[in-house]
Design a protein around this motif. Structure first.
Motif, PDB file in Angstrom:
ATOM      1  N   ALA A 269      58.223 117.393  92.175  1.00 27.52           N
ATOM      2  CA  ALA A 269      57.712 118.755  92.220  1.00 27.52           C
ATOM      3  C   ALA A 269      58.852 119.754  92.178  1.00 27.52           C
ATOM      4  O   ALA A 269      60.018 119.419  92.334  1.00 27.52           O
ATOM      5  CB  ALA A 269      56.886 118.938  93.496  1.00 27.52           C
ATOM      6  N   ALA A 270      58.476 121.013  91.955  1.00 29.91           N
ATOM      7  CA  ALA A 270      59.476 122.066  91.904  1.00 29.91           C
ATOM      8  C   ALA A 270      60.089 122.239  93.297  1.00 29.91           C
ATOM      9  O   ALA A 270      59.453 122.021  94.318  1.00 29.91           O
ATOM     10  CB  ALA A 270      58.831 123.373  91.449  1.00 29.91           C
ATOM     11  N   GLY A 271      61.334 122.676  93.322  1.00 26.59           N
ATOM     12  CA  GLY A 271      62.009 122.874  94.607  1.00 26.59           C
ATOM     13  C   GLY A 271      63.068 121.823  94.823  1.00 26.59           C
ATOM     14  O   GLY A 271      63.075 120.764  94.199  1.00 26.59           O
ATOM     15  N   GLY A 272      64.005 122.126  95.725  1.00 26.90           N
ATOM     16  CA  GLY A 272      65.124 121.228  95.958  1.00 26.90           C
ATOM     17  C   GLY A 272      64.920 120.351  97.165  1.00 26.90           C
ATOM     18  O   GLY A 272      63.838 120.249  97.728  1.00 26.90           O
ATOM     19  N   ARG A 273      65.993 119.723  97.553  1.00 31.40           N
ATOM     20  CA  ARG A 273      65.980 118.749  98.642  1.00 31.40           C
ATOM     21  C   ARG A 273      65.839 119.448  99.991  1.00 31.40           C
ATOM     22  O   ARG A 273      66.497 120.465 100.265  1.00 31.40           O
ATOM     23  CB  ARG A 273      67.272 117.962  98.578  1.00 31.40           C
ATOM     24  N   ALA A 274      64.993 118.913 100.847  1.00 30.09           N
ATOM     25  CA  ALA A 274      64.752 119.516 102.154  1.00 30.09           C
ATOM     26  C   ALA A 274      65.947 119.310 103.078  1.00 30.09           C
ATOM     27  O   ALA A 274      66.647 118.296 103.011  1.00 30.09           O
ATOM     28  CB  ALA A 274      63.499 118.926 102.790  1.00 30.09           C
ATOM     29  N   VAL A 275      66.181 120.294 103.948  1.00 29.92           N
ATOM     30  CA  VAL A 275      67.194 120.197 104.998  1.00 29.92           C
ATOM     31  C   VAL A 275      66.477 120.233 106.339  1.00 29.92           C
ATOM     32  O   VAL A 275      65.737 121.182 106.632  1.00 29.92           O
ATOM     33  CB  VAL A 275      68.210 121.348 104.908  1.00 29.92           C
ATOM     34  N   LEU A 276      66.667 119.185 107.137  1.00 30.90           N
ATOM     35  CA  LEU A 276      66.088 119.114 108.478  1.00 30.90           C
ATOM     36  C   LEU A 276      67.175 119.465 109.483  1.00 30.90           C
ATOM     37  O   LEU A 276      68.177 118.758 109.604  1.00 30.90           O
ATOM     38  CB  LEU A 276      65.543 117.709 108.753  1.00 30.90           C
TER      39      LEU A 276
END
Length: 311
Positions: A145-152
């Protein structure tokens, strides 16, 4: 030998340093290298140091660099799995049971207990907390999907109880979480995990071994001036230098809460808002509340900075 991550959009520490600078974060070579390796090796990065030296803001900058969501878990004493991993929407479940009961009454049928249990533990009643959200952001359905890698961001881990370290270790070991009623959620693309600690307690050794580690020192005067120039660019250069020097004197004093870089940024912003160009005694008196955050430190700070008048 660890394989190169396919999810790292940067080609080395210097590339990481430049990307962080573009996102408004001044990183030295050690921080840039630690961040790059966390991305490259899919390893959590444990950031320890005194408050106000840029640990939390590093996660914000990384999220901007990667173009993904920043998912934050603020730790506190008593934090448990229902607030960190997932929970069930009890109110919605009760309403659903009442609906089923009404339907059964109108049709003259009996409700099966096993069927109700299955109904109540469907995904629509699941409340994702930060850790589950981060895993879902990298699940196969979201990978393309659109969007980058999540940061937790797991912020101030040292505020949580020791037991939370073990809970966290289990999830970070294989980037998955098992929900007994639904199955296992596994991140196809692991989130970038930044853990911060002010060292009010020791983080469990097993969790430390799972992480990369960086200790955040208070930046030197030259780097702190760079940070102030980035965050308060319209302030006079001479005033930035005076704020850095004054903050250095406060840190050398016996303060309960010595100012970090975040406080010097606030201080310079306050002085700029007051249309101050010189850090003289009236300016110090007017702006001291922006940098001194403990009542016991006020008389010490006033003495160190030479503030004699006023309340």
């Amino acid at each position: 030998m660890t394989e190169r991550s396919e999810h790292t959009p940067l080609d080395g520490p210097e590339s990481c340093r430049r990307a962080l600078a573009a996102a408004g974060y001044i990183a030295d070579d050690a921080v840039a290298t630690a961040c790059f390796l966390a991305l490259e090796l899919d390893r959590p990065l444990l950031c320890e140091g005194v408050p106000g030296v840029g640990k939390t803001s590093l996660a914000r900058a990384l999220a901007q660099v990667l173009g993904g969501p920043l998912i934050r878990l603020q730790c506190y004493e008593g934090l448990d799995s229902t607030h960190a991993l997932y929970d069930w929407d009890f109110a919605a479940q009760i309403l659903h049971v009442r609906t089923l009961e009404a339907q059964a009454t109108s049709t003259g049928t009996a409700l099966a207990a096993a069927g109700i249990e299955d109904e109540l533990h469907r995904e629509r009643f699941l409340v994702a907390r930060p850790i589950l959200k981060a895993l879902q952001a990298g699940a196969p359905v979201a990978a393309g999907a659109a969007g980058g890698r999540a940061v937790l961001l797991i912020d101030e881990l040292d505020r949580a109880d020791d037991e939370f370290d073990a809970l966290l270790l289990e999830v970070l070991s294989d980037w998955s979480l098992t929900i007994p009623e639904l199955g296992t959620v596994r991140a196809a693309v692991p989130p970038v995990v930044i853990l911060t600690s002010n060292r009010t307690r020791d983080v469990h050794d097993a969790l430390k071994r799972r992480c990369l580690y960086h200790w955040f020192d208070q930046p030197g005067p030259e780097r702190e001036r760079e940070v102030l120039a980035l965050h308060v660019p319209h302030a006079a250069s001479g005033l930035r230098g005076a704020v850095v020097a004054a903050a250095g004197r406060l840190r050398a004093a016996d303060l309960l809460k010595p100012p970090g870089t975040s406080e010097t940024i606030d201080w310079l912003r306050a002085l700029h808002a007051l249309r101050v160009d010189e850090l003289d005694e009236p300016a110090l008196r007017a702006s001291l509340s922006a940098v001194v955050k403990d009542a016991a430190d006020i008389p010490v700070a006033r003495e160190v900075l030479g503030v004699t008048g006023g309340a």
